[in-house]
Design an enzyme around this catalytic site. Structure first.
Site, mmCIF file in Angstrom:
data_model
loop_
_atom_site.group_PDB
_atom_site.id
_atom_site.type_symbol
_atom_site.label_atom_id
_atom_site.label_comp_id
_atom_site.label_asym_id
_atom_site.label_seq_id
_atom_site.Cartn_x
_atom_site.Cartn_y
_atom_site.Cartn_z
ATOM 1 N N GLU A 109 -50.830 -67.469 7.721
ATOM 2 C CA GLU A 109 -50.836 -67.699 9.165
ATOM 3 C C GLU A 109 -50.367 -69.093 9.560
ATOM 4 O O GLU A 109 -50.196 -69.375 10.747
ATOM 5 C CB GLU A 109 -52.248 -67.476 9.712
ATOM 6 C CG GLU A 109 -52.828 -66.113 9.387
ATOM 7 C CD GLU A 109 -54.262 -65.964 9.871
ATOM 8 O OE1 GLU A 109 -54.597 -66.583 10.904
ATOM 9 O OE2 GLU A 109 -55.046 -65.239 9.212
ATOM 10 N N ASP B 201 -61.389 -54.831 8.557
ATOM 11 C CA ASP B 201 -61.373 -55.896 7.550
ATOM 12 C C ASP B 201 -62.614 -56.762 7.763
ATOM 13 O O ASP B 201 -63.026 -57.005 8.895
ATOM 14 C CB ASP B 201 -60.085 -56.716 7.608
ATOM 15 C CG ASP B 201 -59.850 -57.383 8.949
ATOM 16 O OD1 ASP B 201 -60.216 -58.563 9.097
ATOM 17 O OD2 ASP B 201 -59.285 -56.731 9.851
#
Length: 285
Positions: free
Chosen positions: A180, A88
């Site tokens: 997150e 990523d």
């Protein structure tokens, strides 16, 4: 004169025992303490203190991050038994040499997929997204785009911001929500409702369930309800031999210290939990 000297000597006060050393200088507390025990005892005690300090330092600072130290400075060791590898990327990787990256290998496995940061909150577009997203397609990678969830803006607005700037095509991976953090001023129930709002809006657009990216402890703390079990998961869990998350998962981000030709600096390495055929089936049709 002699009698006066004798009288003066008799009138002087006697010295306190231990108040002076043999050289006439006053003893300090440290000096008295040092003189009380032999030198070997002080050496033994000092070595014991150092040993305890080293143990505590290793236990609290080195041990928990030993895998990261090994990833950065030692021999690279990645999870075994997985053949589908990917990365990523975002603007943090800078300018990528896609000609070099095209033939990159991870553990003798070709690079298959690339997940690319697209948006964050309701105002930020990753400055490298447009170029990275186009290049990934041109060089034959299975690509995906993710949105970084912000605690400072509404979920509905974030979903529409993502849809405005990201246009996925057939063959792309489902949209990804990177979550997150939970707002401190919201309950777990309200937070879960917000996350579902983003997921439902984006799902209505592409008719596929978005992928949820999070780290395994966050999943168990804040997304541990049945309503989230239907979504594919991309779990972040670094420097371990296996994912500790007990549920089903599709992707595992296992290190942020990967190295590949064409990318300066470190890059996140990921694996797909399945075959290449399964990965293709997961894409938008």
């Amino acid at each position: 004169m002699t009698s006066r000297k004798n009288t003066y000597k008799r009138q002087r006060k006697p010295q306190t025992r231990g108040s002076k050393r043999r050289n006439g200088r006053p003893k300090t507390f440290l000096g008295q303490l040092l003189g009380r025990y032999p030198r070997w005892a002080w050496w033994t005690g000092g070595m014991a203190v150092v040993a305890v300090y080293v143990f505590l330092f290793y236990y609290f600072f080195v041990g928990p991050f030993g895998f990261r130290w090994r990833a950065l400075y030692g021999d690279q060791k990645y999870p075994e038994g997985y053949e589908i590898r990917g990365i990523d990327i975002s603007h943090y990787q800078g300018d990528i040499d896609w000609d070099l990256l095209q033939n990159a290998m991870i553990e003798k496995c070709p690079l298959r997929f690339i997940l690319i940061k697209a948006t964050e909150g309701t105002t930020r577009i990753d400055p490298k997204f447009k170029d990275n997203f186009a290049q990934a397609l041109e060089y034959g990678f299975i690509r995906g785009a993710y949105h970084f969830y912000s605690t400072k803006s509404e979920a509905r607005e974030q979903a529409y911001f993502f849809l405005k700037h990201v246009h996925l095509q057939e063959g792309d991976l489902p949209p990804v929500l990177d979550v997150e953090h939970k707002p401190k001023n919201k309950s777990v129930e309200d937070f879960q409702r917000d996350i579902l709002t983003w997921l439902h809006i984006v799902e209505d657009k592409y008719h596929v369930k978005p992928i949820i990216y999070t780290y395994y402890k966050f999943k168990t703390l804040y997304l541990n309800t049945e309503v989230f079990d239907d979504y594919p998961y991309w779990i972040a869990h670094y420097y371990v031999d296996k994912v500790e998350y007990a549920g089903e998962w599709k992707f595992w981000q296992h290190t942020d210290a990967g190295r590949l030709p064409g990318i300066k600096g470190y890059v996140d390495f990921n694996i797909y939990n399945g075959s290449y055929y399964d990965l293709k089936k997961l894409t938008i049709h």
